[in-house]
Scaffold this motif. Structure first.
Motif, short mmCIF file in Angstrom:
data_model
loop_
_atom_site.label_atom_id
_atom_site.label_comp_id
_atom_site.label_asym_id
_atom_site.label_seq_id
_atom_site.Cartn_x
_atom_site.Cartn_y
_atom_site.Cartn_z
N HIS A 87 2.11 42.44 3.36
CA HIS A 87 0.90 41.82 2.79
C HIS A 87 1.09 40.32 2.55
CE1 HIS A 87 -0.77 45.93 1.20
NE2 HIS A 87 -0.81 45.82 2.50
N GLU A 88 2.26 39.95 2.07
CA GLU A 88 2.52 38.52 1.82
C GLU A 88 2.49 37.72 3.12
OE1 GLU A 88 6.23 38.53 -0.21
OE2 GLU A 88 5.35 38.95 -2.20
N ARG A 89 3.05 38.29 4.17
CA ARG A 89 3.04 37.60 5.47
C ARG A 89 1.62 37.51 6.03
NH1 ARG A 89 8.23 37.51 8.26
NH2 ARG A 89 9.85 38.37 6.91
N ILE A 90 0.84 38.58 5.86
CA ILE A 90 -0.54 38.56 6.31
C ILE A 90 -1.33 37.49 5.56
CG2 ILE A 90 -2.71 39.87 6.22
CD1 ILE A 90 -1.14 42.37 6.98
N ASP A 91 -1.09 37.38 4.27
CA ASP A 91 -1.83 36.40 3.45
C ASP A 91 -1.53 34.96 3.86
OD1 ASP A 91 -2.99 38.45 2.02
OD2 ASP A 91 -1.53 38.38 0.37
N ARG A 92 -0.37 34.73 4.49
CA ARG A 92 0.00 33.37 4.88
C ARG A 92 -0.37 33.06 6.33
NH1 ARG A 92 4.91 34.77 2.22
NH2 ARG A 92 5.95 35.01 4.24
N ALA A 93 -1.09 33.98 6.97
CA ALA A 93 -1.40 33.79 8.40
C ALA A 93 -2.32 32.60 8.63
CB ALA A 93 -2.06 35.06 8.94
N VAL A 116 -9.73 42.66 11.96
CA VAL A 116 -8.67 43.66 12.07
C VAL A 116 -7.63 43.46 10.97
CG1 VAL A 116 -6.78 44.51 13.53
CG2 VAL A 116 -9.01 43.97 14.55
N VAL A 117 -7.23 42.21 10.76
CA VAL A 117 -6.20 41.90 9.77
C VAL A 117 -6.71 42.18 8.35
CG1 VAL A 117 -4.86 40.03 8.73
CG2 VAL A 117 -5.02 40.24 11.23
N SER A 118 -7.99 41.92 8.10
CA SER A 118 -8.57 42.23 6.79
C SER A 118 -8.51 43.74 6.53
CB SER A 118 -10.02 41.75 6.73
OG SER A 118 -10.62 42.15 5.52
N TYR A 119 -8.82 44.52 7.55
CA TYR A 119 -8.73 45.98 7.41
C TYR A 119 -7.27 46.39 7.16
CZ TYR A 119 -9.04 50.96 8.39
OH TYR A 119 -8.97 52.32 8.28
N TRP A 120 -6.36 45.78 7.90
CA TRP A 120 -4.94 46.07 7.77
C TRP A 120 -4.46 45.76 6.35
CZ3 TRP A 120 -0.85 43.30 11.40
CH2 TRP A 120 0.34 44.03 11.38
N ARG A 121 -4.91 44.64 5.84
CA ARG A 121 -4.45 44.19 4.51
C ARG A 121 -5.06 44.98 3.38
NH1 ARG A 121 -3.27 43.27 0.06
NH2 ARG A 121 -2.61 41.30 -0.92
N ASN A 122 -6.32 45.35 3.51
CA ASN A 122 -7.05 45.88 2.35
C ASN A 122 -7.40 47.37 2.42
OD1 ASN A 122 -7.35 43.23 1.04
ND2 ASN A 122 -8.70 42.76 2.77
N GLU A 123 -7.43 47.94 3.62
CA GLU A 123 -7.86 49.34 3.73
C GLU A 123 -6.84 50.26 4.40
OE1 GLU A 123 -12.08 49.84 4.93
OE2 GLU A 123 -12.12 47.65 5.05
N PRO A 336 3.42 39.41 11.47
CA PRO A 336 2.69 40.66 11.75
C PRO A 336 1.34 40.41 12.43
CG PRO A 336 2.65 40.17 9.40
CD PRO A 336 3.62 39.21 10.03
N VAL A 337 0.68 39.31 12.10
CA VAL A 337 -0.60 39.01 12.73
C VAL A 337 -0.41 38.68 14.21
CG1 VAL A 337 -2.58 37.44 12.72
CG2 VAL A 337 -1.62 38.24 10.56
N GLU A 364 -12.56 49.30 19.32
CA GLU A 364 -13.00 50.43 18.50
C GLU A 364 -13.95 51.37 19.24
OE1 GLU A 364 -13.59 49.43 14.14
OE2 GLU A 364 -13.44 47.39 14.99
N ARG A 365 -14.22 51.08 20.49
CA ARG A 365 -14.99 52.02 21.31
C ARG A 365 -14.13 53.22 21.71
NH1 ARG A 365 -18.63 48.45 25.57
NH2 ARG A 365 -19.74 47.19 24.01
N MET A 366 -12.84 52.97 21.85
CA MET A 366 -11.94 54.02 22.32
C MET A 366 -10.96 54.48 21.25
SD MET A 366 -11.20 55.98 24.81
CE MET A 366 -12.23 55.20 26.07
N PHE A 367 -10.59 53.58 20.35
CA PHE A 367 -9.56 53.90 19.36
C PHE A 367 -10.07 53.63 17.95
CE2 PHE A 367 -7.53 51.88 23.11
CZ PHE A 367 -6.87 52.99 23.62
N SER A 368 -9.39 54.22 16.98
CA SER A 368 -9.63 53.87 15.58
C SER A 368 -8.62 52.79 15.19
CB SER A 368 -9.47 55.09 14.67
OG SER A 368 -8.11 55.46 14.57
N LEU A 369 -9.00 51.96 14.22
CA LEU A 369 -8.06 50.93 13.75
C LEU A 369 -6.82 51.56 13.12
CD1 LEU A 369 -10.36 48.14 12.26
CD2 LEU A 369 -9.14 48.16 14.45
N ASP A 370 -6.98 52.73 12.51
CA ASP A 370 -5.82 53.41 11.93
C ASP A 370 -4.80 53.75 13.02
OD1 ASP A 370 -6.54 53.29 9.29
OD2 ASP A 370 -7.45 55.28 9.23
N ASP A 371 -5.27 54.28 14.14
CA ASP A 371 -4.36 54.64 15.23
C ASP A 371 -3.70 53.41 15.84
OD1 ASP A 371 -4.68 57.36 15.02
OD2 ASP A 371 -6.26 57.50 16.53
#
Length: 473
Positions: A87-93, A116-123, A336-337, A364-371
Motif C-alpha cells: 500500500h505504501e508503494r502504491i501511494d507513492r506511485a 485498477v490501482v485504486s481498486y487494488w489499494r482500497n478494495e 507494484p504499479v 474486465e470483459r473477460m476477467f475480474s480484477l480480483d483474478d
C-alpha cells in the motif's frame, strides 16, 4: 500398356524358372534380405525418437553429496507487513497522462491504470485471495537444487471411473492460478474418465525457486517436471500447455515419449521451411493445394498484416527479456504499479488485439480484477518477475532452430486447439511437419492466448475429447 507390362512380368518369371535351383535360392535370399532391410529402415523411421535427458544443478554453490527428495506440504501465506508495504508503494506511485484517444495503442492506458490501482489499494482483499489459492493442496519438493512448487488435485473416485494423471503447465506472464477455473471441470465431472491434476510453477516463477546459475532453459524445465511426475509415482500421464508450457510439455514428450500418453497444446509453432513458404505463396489463391481450409485462410491471410506485422507490434517485451531482462526487471520488481501495468497489458492485447483500441483495454470483459490482481500478486509477493523474464534470455542465447529439440519430431498422440485470438495461427498442414501423430485439431470458436483463464469450458471440452480418442485407439 497394361498388356505389355503383363507380358514383361511373365517373361521375367519365365527367365526365373529357367535358372537352376541354386541360382533361384540366391535370388530369393537376396530379395528377402533387401525386403528385410527396407522393412528395418521403415521401422526405424517410424520409431519414436527421443532427445537426451541431460542433467543439471541450479541451486547455489556445488551439488551436495546427498539430496533431499522428500515432498513437503506448502501453504501460501501473507502478513500485515507485506500488505502495508504494498500500500505504501502504491501511494507513492507517479503517473504520466496518456495521449488523447490513444486507448491501449501505446501500452497500458494510465487513466484506466489509476482505476485498477485504486481498486487494488482500497478494495482488493489479498488475504481472501490467499484463502482461494489454498483451496487446492500445495506441495514443494527439491529437484536439481530447486524447491519446485506445485498443486496436486485428486478427484473423488466414482464407480467405473478411470482416473488419468494430467500435468498442466503455464507460461509467462501467467502462473498456476490460470488453471483454477479449469481444474474442477477436469477433476469433478461425472463422466467415465476423470483427471488427477498436477500443476507446477515454472522454476523462477511464483513459489518455485529461481535458478541460481545460467543456462536454465525449457529442456531443463522439462527434465525437472519429468522427475516430478516420476517422484509422484506416475509412469504414464497426459500433458497440456500453452505459451512456455507448450514448449516445455513438447520437450517432455521428446525426452520420454514412452511416458507421455498424450500431448495437448493450445499454442504451437513450427520451424521455417519450404512448405511454409509454398503455403504463403499459393495459399491465398489455391489453398486446397497446400492443405488449407477456409478457416485457415481467414486466420492466416493477409499474412504480413495479420501475423508478421502484429507480432512485431506485440513483441517488444520479447526482445527486452531475451537480451537484458535484469535491466527492465529492476523497475518492475520495485514498483507494484509498474509491475501491474507490464503484466496486465498482456492480458489485454493477447486476449484480443482489438482491445488495443479501447481505453480500458477490454480487461474486465473477460476477467475480474480480483483474478488479474491475484496473478500479479503471485509475482509481486515472491519477487519473481526478474527470474521469470530471464527464461527468455536462457532460451534465446543462441539460434533456437539449431537446438536438438527443434530438429526432433514429436510422435506421441497430439491434440491441438487453435484459438482465434492467438498471436500466430498455425494450420494443421504446418503442425504436421513437427507433430507427426495428430489425433485432433480443433478450430476453437473464441478465445485467445490465455485459454484456460479465458475459456476453461472450451479448453476442458477439447482436452477431454482428445483424451477419449487416445484412450479408445
Amino acid at each position: 500398356m497394361k498388356v505389355l507390362e503383363f507380358w514383361q512380368d511373365f517373361s521375367l518369371m519365365d527367365s526365373f524358372f529357367a535358372l537352376d535351383t541354386v541360382q533361384q535360392q540366391i535370388i530369393i535370399s537376396s530379395a528377402v534380405a533387401a525386403g528385410g532391410m527396407l522393412a528395418f529402415i521403415w521401422h526405424k523411421r517410424r520409431q519414436v525418437k527421443s532427445i537426451p535427458l541431460g542433467e543439471g544443478w541450479w541451486g547455489a554453490g556445488n551439488k551436495p553429496l546427498s539430496v533431499d527428495d522428500k515432498i513437503y506440504p506448502f501453504k501460501v501465506q501473507t502478513s500485515d507487513e507485506e500488505i502495508k508495504d504494498l500500500h505504501e508503494r502504491i501511494d507513492r506511485a507517479r503517473y504520466t497522462n496518456p495521449l488523447e484517444d490513444s486507448g491501449f495503442q501505446y501500452g497500458f492506458n494510465s487513466t484506466y491504470l489509476k482505476k485498477v490501482v485504486s481498486y487494488w489499494r482500497n478494495e482488493f482483499d489479498w488475504k481472501k485471495q490467499v484463502a482461494v489459492l489454498n483451496k487446492y493442496p500445495h506441495f514443494k519438493t527439491k529437484i536439481e537444487g530447486l524447491d519446485v512448487h506445485y498443486i496436486h488435485v485428486r478427484p473423488s473416485h466414482q464407480k467405473n471411473q478411470r482416473i488419468l494423471p494430467l500435468m498442466l503447465v503455464h507460461g509467462w506472464p501467467g502462473s498456476f492460478y490460470e488453471f483454477y477455473k479449469i481444474i474442477p471441470l477436469l477433476t469433478e465431472n461425472q463422466d467415465d474418465l476423470v483427471f488427477e491434476v498436477i500443476c507446477p510453477s515454472l522454476p523462477g516463477y511464483g513459489f518455485s525457486d529461481a535458478p541460481q546459475k545460467q543456462g536454465f532453459d525449457s529442456l531443463a524445465a522439462a527434465r525437472i517436471f519429468l522427475t516430478l511426475m516420476e517422484r509422484l509415482g506416475f509412469s504414464q500421464f497426459y500433458l497440456q500447455g500453452g505459451d512456455w508450457g507448450s514448449l516445455i510439455t513438447t520437450n517432455m514428450a521428446q525426452m520420454k515419449p514412452q511416458c507421455v500418453k498424450g500431448l495437448h497444446l493450445n499454442m504451437f509453432t513450427v520451424r521455417r521451411g519450404f512448405k511454409l513458404l509454398l503455403t504463403l505463396m499459393i495459399g491465398p489463391y489455391l489453398p486446397f493445394l497446400v492443405g488449407l481450409g477456409r478457416e485457415d485462410v481467414q486466420r492466416l491471410f493477409p499474412y504480413l498484416e495479420k501475423n508478421v506485422w502484429e507480432i512485431l507490434k506485440e513483441s517488444g517485451y520479447f526482445h527486452i527479456q531475451a537480451t537484458k531482462p535484469d535491466t527492465a526487471g529492476c523497475g518492475l520488481n520495485d514498483s507494484p504499479v509498474g509491475l501491474a501495468a507490464y503484466i496486465l497489458e498482456k492480458f489485454s492485447s493477447w486476449t484480443n488485439l482489438k482491445n488495443r483500441d479501447l481505453a480500458d483495454g477490454g480487461l474486465e470483459r473477460m476477467f475480474s480484477l480480483d483474478d488479474l490482481l491475484t496473478n500479479v500478486m503471485i509475482y509481486w509477493t515472491t519477487g519473481s518477475i526478474v527470474s521469470s523474464m530471464r527464461f527468455y534470455k536462457e532460451n534465446f542465447k543462441s539460434n533456437p532452430d539449431k537446438r536438438v529439440d527443434a530438429k526432433t519430431e514429436i510422435f506421441v498422440p497430439t491434440g491441438l486447439a487453435a484459438f482465434p485470438g492467438e498471436l500466430m495461427h498455425c494450420p494443421k498442414s504446418w503442425a504436421e511437419l513437427r507433430y507427426r501423430n495428430i489425433y485432433s485439431y480443433t478450430f476453437m470458436p473464441r478465445g485467445g492466448h490465455f485459454a484456460a483463464f479465458e475459456e476453461p469450458q472450451l479448453l476442458a471440452g477439447d482436452l477431454v475429447q482428445f483424451v477419449r480418442k487416445v484412450e479408445k485407439f
